[in-house]
Enzyme design. Structure first.
Site, short mmCIF file in Angstrom:
data_model
loop_
_atom_site.label_atom_id
_atom_site.label_comp_id
_atom_site.label_asym_id
_atom_site.label_seq_id
_atom_site.Cartn_x
_atom_site.Cartn_y
_atom_site.Cartn_z
N ALA A 149 -0.85 1.66 6.07
CA ALA A 149 -1.66 0.03 6.89
C ALA A 149 -2.55 -1.09 6.56
O ALA A 149 -3.23 -0.78 5.89
CB ALA A 149 -2.18 0.99 7.74
N ASP A 150 -2.38 -2.04 6.68
CA ASP A 150 -4.33 -3.11 6.53
C ASP A 150 -3.63 -4.08 8.19
O ASP A 150 -2.83 -3.76 8.54
CB ASP A 150 -2.85 -4.28 5.86
CG ASP A 150 -4.45 -4.88 4.53
OD1 ASP A 150 -4.69 -3.84 3.44
OD2 ASP A 150 -4.54 -5.93 5.51
N THR A 151 -5.25 -4.79 8.52
CA THR A 151 -5.16 -4.90 9.02
C THR A 151 -6.43 -5.89 9.02
O THR A 151 -6.60 -6.93 7.98
CB THR A 151 -6.50 -4.59 10.13
OG1 THR A 151 -5.82 -2.94 10.44
CG2 THR A 151 -6.34 -4.89 11.01
N GLY A 205 -0.52 -4.55 9.92
CA GLY A 205 0.83 -4.39 9.55
C GLY A 205 1.17 -2.66 9.65
O GLY A 205 0.43 -2.22 8.74
N LYS A 231 0.50 -1.19 -0.09
CA LYS A 231 0.05 0.02 0.17
C LYS A 231 1.20 0.85 0.62
O LYS A 231 0.72 2.35 -0.84
CB LYS A 231 -0.93 -0.01 1.51
CG LYS A 231 -1.95 -0.80 1.35
CD LYS A 231 -2.82 -0.56 2.09
CE LYS A 231 -4.52 -1.37 1.83
NZ LYS A 231 -5.43 -1.51 3.51
#
Length: 197
Positions: A69-71, A106, A51
């Protein structure tokens, strides 16, 4: 003034960053995201990095910072993505109710240092335990459409929050951005995210 870019379209991440006093622009990257492994910690770091790099632009000035960010939600070692449809959301929540699951976010911080992008990536984990929830309560919740764009089929800050029994770890991590850890890691890299000169 340092230019800070949030490479995410998530309104929840925007709200968290703004509430922390960060002045930033939103520029969601347009790249495809791919997970190449099954380890949740590595997967979210990889996705957040993809991203962040998808928002890199050639004319970025020195000192520009990009945040990606990634969840993901993990139950019994399995990564749960966003629901495919309402029935998928119902089945996911039936699985999570009365149990403890993990939320991993992350984050990748990119800093432009004289034309080179320096990268810092980390992953934060929070344990979330739900009270037992009936199928009717789950179906009523899914009908609101709230879970349809969320990993694990719920938003802790939304209507399903009343079923949370306990949280072990950073609350904002479950919302989608571990703000405390972000500031800590940025500071370690010499990056001041707010009140910067």
């Amino acid at each position: 003034m340092r230019k800070i870019i949030l490479a995410s379209a998530s309104p929840r991440r925007r709200e968290l960053l703004a509430a922390a006093g960060v002045s930033f622009k939103v520029c969601p990257g347009n790249g495809e995201e791919h997970i190449t492994g099954t380890d949740p910690e590595e997967a979210v770091k990889e996705l957040s990095s993809q991203k962040a790099f998808s928002a890199v632009f050639p004319e970025a000035e020195n000192g520009t910072v990009i945040l990606g960010a990634d969840t993901v939600v993990v139950f019994e070692g399995k990564i749960l993505g966003k629901p495919k449809d309402e029935e998928d959301a119902v089945q996911t929540l039936k699985m999570l109710q009365g149990n403890t699951h993990q939320v991993y976010t992350g984050v990748t911080i990119l800093e432009n240092t004289r034309g080179k992008w320096q990268k810092t990536s980390f992953a934060e984990k929070t344990d979330v335990t739900f009270y037992p929830v009936s199928e009717k309560e789950i179906r009523d919740y899914v009908k609101t459409k709230e879970p349809m764009d969320k990993a694990g089929s719920y938003g802790i800050q939304g209507l399903f929050g009343i079923y949370v029994k306990s949280i072990s770890g950073e609350y904002s991590n479950v919302v989608g951005l571990p703000v405390g850890r972000l500031f800590y890691e940025a500071k370690k890299s010499g990056i001041e995210l707010r009140w910067q000169e």
